[in-house]
Motif scaffolding. Sequence first.
Motif, short mmCIF file in Angstrom:
data_model
loop_
_atom_site.label_atom_id
_atom_site.label_comp_id
_atom_site.label_asym_id
_atom_site.label_seq_id
_atom_site.Cartn_x
_atom_site.Cartn_y
_atom_site.Cartn_z
N SER A 1 -3.17 -5.66 0.88
CA SER A 1 -1.75 -5.37 1.14
C SER A 1 -1.18 -4.45 0.07
CB SER A 1 -0.97 -6.69 1.19
OG SER A 1 0.43 -6.43 1.25
N LYS A 2 -1.48 -4.73 -1.19
CA LYS A 2 -0.96 -3.92 -2.29
C LYS A 2 -1.64 -2.55 -2.34
CE LYS A 2 0.40 -7.82 -5.22
NZ LYS A 2 0.13 -8.56 -6.47
N LEU A 3 -2.94 -2.53 -2.14
CA LEU A 3 -3.69 -1.28 -2.22
C LEU A 3 -3.23 -0.27 -1.16
CD1 LEU A 3 -7.36 -2.48 -2.88
CD2 LEU A 3 -6.00 -0.99 -4.36
N PHE A 4 -2.95 -0.77 0.05
CA PHE A 4 -2.60 0.12 1.17
C PHE A 4 -1.10 0.10 1.50
CE2 PHE A 4 -7.12 -0.37 1.65
CZ PHE A 4 -7.54 0.84 2.17
N GLN A 5 -0.34 -0.66 0.69
CA GLN A 5 1.11 -0.76 0.91
C GLN A 5 1.42 -1.14 2.37
OE1 GLN A 5 3.45 2.48 -0.98
NE2 GLN A 5 1.49 3.24 -1.75
N ILE A 6 0.79 -2.21 2.79
CA ILE A 6 0.96 -2.70 4.15
C ILE A 6 1.27 -4.19 4.09
CG2 ILE A 6 -1.56 -3.06 4.36
CD1 ILE A 6 -1.29 -2.44 7.33
N ASP A 7 2.19 -4.63 4.94
CA ASP A 7 2.63 -6.02 4.94
C ASP A 7 1.47 -6.96 5.29
OD1 ASP A 7 3.94 -8.55 6.00
OD2 ASP A 7 5.71 -7.43 5.36
N ILE A 8 1.42 -8.09 4.60
CA ILE A 8 0.38 -9.08 4.88
C ILE A 8 0.45 -9.55 6.34
CG2 ILE A 8 -0.35 -11.47 4.40
CD1 ILE A 8 0.23 -10.97 1.46
N ARG A 9 1.69 -9.69 6.84
CA ARG A 9 1.84 -10.12 8.24
C ARG A 9 1.22 -9.12 9.20
NH1 ARG A 9 8.21 -11.05 7.92
NH2 ARG A 9 7.88 -9.12 6.74
N THR A 10 1.29 -7.84 8.85
CA THR A 10 0.68 -6.81 9.70
C THR A 10 -0.84 -6.94 9.70
OG1 THR A 10 2.51 -5.29 9.24
CG2 THR A 10 0.48 -4.31 10.07
N LEU A 11 -1.41 -7.20 8.53
CA LEU A 11 -2.86 -7.39 8.46
C LEU A 11 -3.30 -8.60 9.27
CD1 LEU A 11 -3.36 -6.57 4.68
CD2 LEU A 11 -4.29 -5.26 6.60
N ARG A 12 -2.52 -9.67 9.21
CA ARG A 12 -2.85 -10.85 10.01
C ARG A 12 -2.75 -10.55 11.51
NH1 ARG A 12 0.75 -14.70 6.11
NH2 ARG A 12 -0.89 -15.22 4.57
N TYR A 13 -1.76 -9.75 11.87
CA TYR A 13 -1.60 -9.36 13.28
C TYR A 13 -2.79 -8.52 13.74
CZ TYR A 13 0.24 -7.06 17.45
OH TYR A 13 0.41 -6.57 18.71
#
Length: 281
Positions: A8-20
């Motif tokens: 999440s931090k490396l790619f500046q993407i929300d954790i919820r998005t990764l879970r989705y």
Amino acid sequence: MFLIGEISKLFQIDIRTLRYYDDIDLFKPAHVDEKTGYRYYSIEQFEQLNTILYLKALNIPLKNVKYFLENRDIDRILQLLEEQQRETQRRIQEFKQIEKKIASRIHQITDATQKEELDKIKEVFIPERMIVRLKQKIQKNDSLEMSIRLLENSTRMKSTIFLGKVGLLLDVEKVKERSFEEYDSIFVIMENESLEMEEAQATTLPAGQYATIRFTGTHADASFYYEKLLDYFERKGYEMTEDAIEITLIDYGLTNDRSKFVTEIQIRVKTSREAGLPPEQ
């Protein structure tokens, strides 16, 4: 291996998005700890996530992104990008139309709020306007809301296009008789909207010179101003051959303050010579 929080931090993407993305099988972790449920991602997956984020930044639907990732190929990526290019061009044209509508509405509202233009008879040239018309008897003191809903449903247009563009038509013979109690049609001015016509009909308001008067109020207050326009026509020796047009410029759709409601009457001007009548002696 990287935890989901680190990705999440490396790619500046929300954790919820990764879970989705995991839930829809778009970007699944390389390993999930059975005991803790922690998701772990490998460095080899970075390229895949970069591709997802790049395609998503181009507004390509996730289902198309997923299909490409499952079938990576030069021809497929070209097809995907070309399809998105066409969609982008379509949306650009759509936004240009929206921009024109916004500019038109800003001008209309700004113009309608000029108090010095109220209660004055003016002759102005008005270009041809496309309208959708629903023939229906409407009494002077009737609310227009039900008629607007009928017009909306008969054309399957969205109600959002009606703000500031609704008008009424008053039969020319009634105007000549100075009878202003009952209108014959309600209409909406079109701005490139698509239509599915049922009971309503598309037609045009002709281009030409119009005598107009703008006043504070609604159609319920219009009689006095029709009288003023008729007196003006008599003084000028003008002939009336077409229905009177009455347009709501500002109403409840734009303000709750009734003292700021503005309506305009427009009657096409036709001189005695144009009407084929002898000039007044």
